[in-house]
Design a protein around this motif. Structure first.
Motif, PDB file in Angstrom:
ATOM      1  N   SER A 235       4.079  -7.851 -28.507  1.00  0.00           N
ATOM      2  CA  SER A 235       4.536  -6.875 -27.506  1.00  0.00           C
ATOM      3  C   SER A 235       4.779  -5.448 -28.033  1.00  0.00           C
ATOM      4  O   SER A 235       4.673  -4.373 -27.296  1.00  0.00           O
ATOM      5  CB  SER A 235       6.049  -7.273 -26.953  1.00  0.00           C
ATOM      6  OG  SER A 235       5.833  -8.346 -26.312  1.00  0.00           O
ATOM      7  N   ASN A 239       2.379  -2.377 -26.278  1.00  0.00           N
ATOM      8  CA  ASN A 239       3.118  -0.973 -25.801  1.00  0.00           C
ATOM      9  C   ASN A 239       2.814   0.055 -26.361  1.00  0.00           C
ATOM     10  O   ASN A 239       2.543   1.264 -25.901  1.00  0.00           O
ATOM     11  CB  ASN A 239       4.768  -1.340 -25.801  1.00  0.00           C
ATOM     12  CG  ASN A 239       5.245  -2.396 -24.869  1.00  0.00           C
ATOM     13  OD1 ASN A 239       4.602  -2.541 -23.820  1.00  0.00           O
ATOM     14  ND2 ASN A 239       6.192  -3.418 -25.135  1.00  0.00           N
ATOM     15  N   THR A 283       0.829   0.463 -11.517  1.00  0.00           N
ATOM     16  CA  THR A 283       1.517  -0.873 -11.990  1.00  0.00           C
ATOM     17  C   THR A 283       2.416  -1.523 -11.301  1.00  0.00           C
ATOM     18  O   THR A 283       2.699  -2.820 -11.411  1.00  0.00           O
ATOM     19  CB  THR A 283       2.522   0.004 -13.378  1.00  0.00           C
ATOM     20  OG1 THR A 283       1.431   0.778 -14.303  1.00  0.00           O
ATOM     21  CG2 THR A 283       3.070  -1.013 -14.271  1.00  0.00           C
ATOM     22  N   PHE A 287       2.089  -5.627 -10.526  1.00  0.00           N
ATOM     23  CA  PHE A 287       3.122  -6.287 -11.169  1.00  0.00           C
ATOM     24  C   PHE A 287       3.580  -7.358  -9.673  1.00  0.00           C
ATOM     25  O   PHE A 287       3.994  -8.556  -9.955  1.00  0.00           O
ATOM     26  CB  PHE A 287       4.260  -5.431 -11.748  1.00  0.00           C
ATOM     27  CG  PHE A 287       5.550  -6.243 -11.958  1.00  0.00           C
ATOM     28  CD1 PHE A 287       5.646  -7.302 -12.776  1.00  0.00           C
ATOM     29  CD2 PHE A 287       6.792  -6.143 -11.117  1.00  0.00           C
ATOM     30  CE1 PHE A 287       6.816  -8.145 -13.084  1.00  0.00           C
ATOM     31  CE2 PHE A 287       7.886  -6.621 -11.216  1.00  0.00           C
ATOM     32  CZ  PHE A 287       7.928  -7.940 -12.252  1.00  0.00           C
ATOM     33  N   GLY A 291       3.273 -10.707 -10.853  1.00  0.00           N
ATOM     34  CA  GLY A 291       4.324 -11.137 -11.739  1.00  0.00           C
ATOM     35  C   GLY A 291       4.817 -12.651 -11.806  1.00  0.00           C
ATOM     36  O   GLY A 291       5.069 -13.007 -12.737  1.00  0.00           O
ATOM     37  N   TYR A 294       3.554 -14.956 -14.648  1.00  0.00           N
ATOM     38  CA  TYR A 294       4.028 -14.903 -16.153  1.00  0.00           C
ATOM     39  C   TYR A 294       5.527 -15.235 -16.097  1.00  0.00           C
ATOM     40  O   TYR A 294       6.189 -15.414 -15.323  1.00  0.00           O
ATOM     41  CB  TYR A 294       4.012 -13.441 -16.727  1.00  0.00           C
ATOM     42  CG  TYR A 294       2.453 -13.090 -16.569  1.00  0.00           C
ATOM     43  CD1 TYR A 294       1.421 -13.471 -17.560  1.00  0.00           C
ATOM     44  CD2 TYR A 294       1.806 -12.127 -15.582  1.00  0.00           C
ATOM     45  CE1 TYR A 294       0.174 -13.104 -17.639  1.00  0.00           C
ATOM     46  CE2 TYR A 294       0.397 -11.871 -15.592  1.00  0.00           C
ATOM     47  CZ  TYR A 294      -0.377 -12.572 -16.549  1.00  0.00           C
ATOM     48  OH  TYR A 294      -1.661 -11.959 -16.514  1.00  0.00           O
ATOM     49  N   THR A 296       8.102 -14.248 -17.737  1.00  0.00           N
ATOM     50  CA  THR A 296       9.114 -13.236 -17.505  1.00  0.00           C
ATOM     51  C   THR A 296       8.684 -12.077 -16.898  1.00  0.00           C
ATOM     52  O   THR A 296       7.552 -11.821 -16.944  1.00  0.00           O
ATOM     53  CB  THR A 296       9.806 -12.975 -19.000  1.00  0.00           C
ATOM     54  OG1 THR A 296       8.914 -12.168 -19.743  1.00  0.00           O
ATOM     55  CG2 THR A 296      10.219 -14.211 -19.711  1.00  0.00           C
ATOM     56  N   VAL A 297       9.851 -11.215 -16.259  1.00  0.00           N
ATOM     57  CA  VAL A 297       9.429  -9.936 -15.737  1.00  0.00           C
ATOM     58  C   VAL A 297       9.206  -9.085 -16.600  1.00  0.00           C
ATOM     59  O   VAL A 297       8.053  -8.222 -16.444  1.00  0.00           O
ATOM     60  CB  VAL A 297      10.920  -9.426 -15.063  1.00  0.00           C
ATOM     61  CG1 VAL A 297      10.737  -7.920 -14.655  1.00  0.00           C
ATOM     62  CG2 VAL A 297      11.207 -10.222 -13.727  1.00  0.00           C
ATOM     63  N   GLN A 298       9.688  -9.073 -17.879  1.00  0.00           N
ATOM     64  CA  GLN A 298       8.994  -8.222 -19.072  1.00  0.00           C
ATOM     65  C   GLN A 298       7.739  -8.335 -19.226  1.00  0.00           C
ATOM     66  O   GLN A 298       6.987  -7.417 -19.481  1.00  0.00           O
ATOM     67  CB  GLN A 298      10.053  -8.326 -20.338  1.00  0.00           C
ATOM     68  CG  GLN A 298       9.351  -7.640 -21.421  1.00  0.00           C
ATOM     69  CD  GLN A 298      10.385  -7.797 -22.662  1.00  0.00           C
ATOM     70  OE1 GLN A 298      11.559  -8.439 -22.741  1.00  0.00           O
ATOM     71  NE2 GLN A 298       9.534  -7.517 -23.896  1.00  0.00           N
ATOM     72  N   LYS A 299       7.125  -9.737 -19.549  1.00  0.00           N
ATOM     73  CA  LYS A 299       5.793  -9.983 -19.632  1.00  0.00           C
ATOM     74  C   LYS A 299       4.936  -9.364 -18.751  1.00  0.00           C
ATOM     75  O   LYS A 299       3.692  -8.835 -18.931  1.00  0.00           O
ATOM     76  CB  LYS A 299       5.691 -11.301 -19.926  1.00  0.00           C
ATOM     77  CG  LYS A 299       4.297 -11.864 -20.675  1.00  0.00           C
ATOM     78  CD  LYS A 299       4.422 -11.289 -21.978  1.00  0.00           C
ATOM     79  CE  LYS A 299       2.992 -11.606 -22.865  1.00  0.00           C
ATOM     80  NZ  LYS A 299       3.010 -10.948 -24.323  1.00  0.00           N
ATOM     81  N   LEU A 301       5.452  -6.959 -16.270  1.00  0.00           N
ATOM     82  CA  LEU A 301       5.285  -5.454 -16.368  1.00  0.00           C
ATOM     83  C   LEU A 301       4.494  -5.178 -17.536  1.00  0.00           C
ATOM     84  O   LEU A 301       3.638  -4.175 -17.547  1.00  0.00           O
ATOM     85  CB  LEU A 301       6.708  -5.064 -16.576  1.00  0.00           C
ATOM     86  CG  LEU A 301       7.429  -4.888 -15.035  1.00  0.00           C
ATOM     87  CD1 LEU A 301       8.981  -4.422 -15.517  1.00  0.00           C
ATOM     88  CD2 LEU A 301       6.929  -3.937 -14.349  1.00  0.00           C
ATOM     89  N   GLU A 302       4.716  -5.583 -18.851  1.00  0.00           N
ATOM     90  CA  GLU A 302       3.830  -5.175 -20.006  1.00  0.00           C
ATOM     91  C   GLU A 302       2.192  -5.524 -19.716  1.00  0.00           C
ATOM     92  O   GLU A 302       1.708  -4.560 -20.195  1.00  0.00           O
ATOM     93  CB  GLU A 302       4.227  -6.200 -20.982  1.00  0.00           C
ATOM     94  CG  GLU A 302       3.767  -6.085 -22.643  1.00  0.00           C
ATOM     95  CD  GLU A 302       4.057  -7.046 -23.686  1.00  0.00           C
ATOM     96  OE1 GLU A 302       3.164  -7.745 -24.016  1.00  0.00           O
ATOM     97  OE2 GLU A 302       5.132  -7.168 -23.768  1.00  0.00           O
TER      98      GLU A 302
END
Length: 479
Positions: A235, A239, A283, A287, A291, A294, A296-299, A301-302
């Protein structure tokens, strides 16, 4: 037409390419590669050296370059550099077909990132490095690089640089053209070096960091592995590359403003704010649409942020299989392909500045129907935009659409999938790289289509006119 000056400058530029080939040669020596690789590079250098020396034997009496010569030199050098840059791949047998090799190197110099290779592992370290090194050279422009090192005390090469630097308006950051080229390249290479160092600190091997940074800086997208950035499963690296792509999609003149401490002018730039606003909006929309795919939310968004950064900057790095994304998200990415990055950046597309001008012209036309007697003007960065620039943008848009339609019609004879055909044209003409609707490479197209798309990449990088003029007979007249 000053044919002698065209010949003289092209010869000098071929000698510069011969010198640049020492970089992959050094890489080949470091990795102790086979003799055929060394001879492929040396043979190409020898050809370039002979042609270059023959071309500079007699210096032209008239050193003046006008608009026509500038456009022709720009178009021809990009074609010649792509052709000769492809020879090491052909001579080594790693890409034996000259059309395939020409496509690959055209994609490199134009920072498109489209490929005919289903597996990049067939390439040696040196030629894989050369493939990405073309991104670094072509990102800021091969002629901007040349003008940064060539003698040009009288600004004689202004028309050449104007023909190559992307955007609706060309502007020098300082009075002397050579100093402008040098400043832009120093900023560009410094940012590349910083990004390389950050990637090394993040845990990426040195060779991989250099290749990835070249693909990011040039917004080209050639990577070390077939699965691109996803290979590192990090990650942090994802990023870093996402932010890196966005940074190189900004007008480099703005970075000069930062250097001279004009922070207010940098922050207040209208194109920059629109560019970042589009990234945030796209984005969030993607997402919300993907979303759930995936864990997780983090993944989510990433990956959404990475793909938006990759597409709007026309870099083309991959991180996930977007062919499984809902059509809504794919259409957003397709629209971002057309917009592209900022004018004066290494990104492709029609540029955010042109999109802004087109939107403002459309709004003005709508308002003029409500208030026919009111005099209204268009402003960019609080400055009125002259009619000549407005008309230039509209003319460019008209030619752009016609070429897009022509290329789409031609490619439809070669493939039956509409999304594949449209995205292949958008990808090459806007210098993006990957296609939508398929996981295949551009090897699926016929040799003629690949040649057509190679010229589309160069035309897109040079913003159409230089390549278009090559096919107009009047261009080659003496007057």
């Amino acid at each position: 037409m000053n044919r002698s000056m065209i010949r003289f400058l092209l010869a000098k530029l071929l000698l510069i390419e011969a010198a640049l080939l020492f970089v992959p040669l050094i890489v080949a020596i470091i990795y102790q590669e086979k003799a055929n690789i060394l001879w492929a590079i040396l043979g190409t250098q020898a050809i370039l050296l002979i042609l270059g020396l023959l071309g500079i034997v007699s210096k032209p009496k008239n050193l003046r370059i006008y608009t026509k010569e500038g456009l022709l030199i720009t178009a021809l050098v990009w074609i010649l550099w792509s052709f000769f840059g492809a020879l090491p791949f052909v001579f080594s047998g790693q890409i034996p077909n000259i059309i395939d090799a020409f496509f690959e190197v055209s994609s490199g110099f134009t920072t498109t990132g489209a490929t005919i290779l289903p597996d990049v592992a067939v390439l040696s370290h040196s030629l894989l490095f050369w493939r990405s090194f073309t991104h670094l050279i072509g990102g800021m422009g091969v002629l901007v690089f040349a003008l940064a090192i060539m003698d040009n005390s009288k600004n004689a090469h202004l028309e050449v640089m104007k023909a190559e630097v992307p955007g609706p308006v060309f502007g020098k950051v300082v009075a002397r053209l050579k100093n402008t080229a040098q400043i832009l390249y120093i900023i560009y290479l410094a940012m590349f070096a910083i990004l390389t160092l950050i990637l090394i600190i993040a845990g990426m091997p040195v060779y991989d960091s250099l290749v990835t940074a070249m693909g990011t800086a040039g917004t080209g997208g050639f990577a070390v592995y077939n699965d691109s950035i996803a290979h590192y499963n990090s990650s942090l690296i994802t990023n870093i590359v996402s932010i890196g792509m966005l940074v190189f999609g900004v007008n480099f003149n703005l970075y000069y403003l930062l250097l001279i401490r004009k922070l207010k002018a940098f922050i207040g730039d209208e194109e920059l704010r629109v560019y970042l606003g589009v990234v945030v909006l796209a984005t969030v929309m993607i997402f919300l649409n993907v979303g759930h795919l995936y864990p997780t939310v983090q993944k989510g968004l990433e990956l959404s942020f990475f793909q938006v950064s990759s597409v709007i900057t026309t870099t083309g790095f991959g991180i996930t299989d977007i062919t499984v994304w809902p059509l809504f998200s794919q259409v957003i990415l397709l629209l971002l392909m057309f917009i592209g990055g900022s004018a004066g950046s290494t990104a492709g597309g029609i540029k955010v500045a042109r999109a802004m001008i087109i939107a403002k012209i459309s709004r003005l036309q709508a308002l003029s129907s409500l208030y026919p007697n009111r005099i209204m003007t268009i402003h960019i960065n609080h400055q009125p935009l002259d009619k000549a620039t407005q008309h230039g943008v509209l003319k460019y848009l008209g030619i752009y659409v016609l070429i897009m339609l022509g290329l789409t019609l031609s490619l439809s004879l070669d493939h039956d999938n509409m999304m594949v055909v449209i995205s292949a044209v958008a990808s090459t003409f806007n210098n993006i790289g990957p296609m939508l609707g398929t996981a295949d490479t551009f090897a699926i197209f016929s040799p003629f289509s690949k040649l057509l798309l190679s010229f589309a990449m160069i035309a897109g990088r040079l913003e159409i006119y230089p390549i278009l003029l090559l096919f107009i007979p009047k261009t080659w007249s003496k007057y």
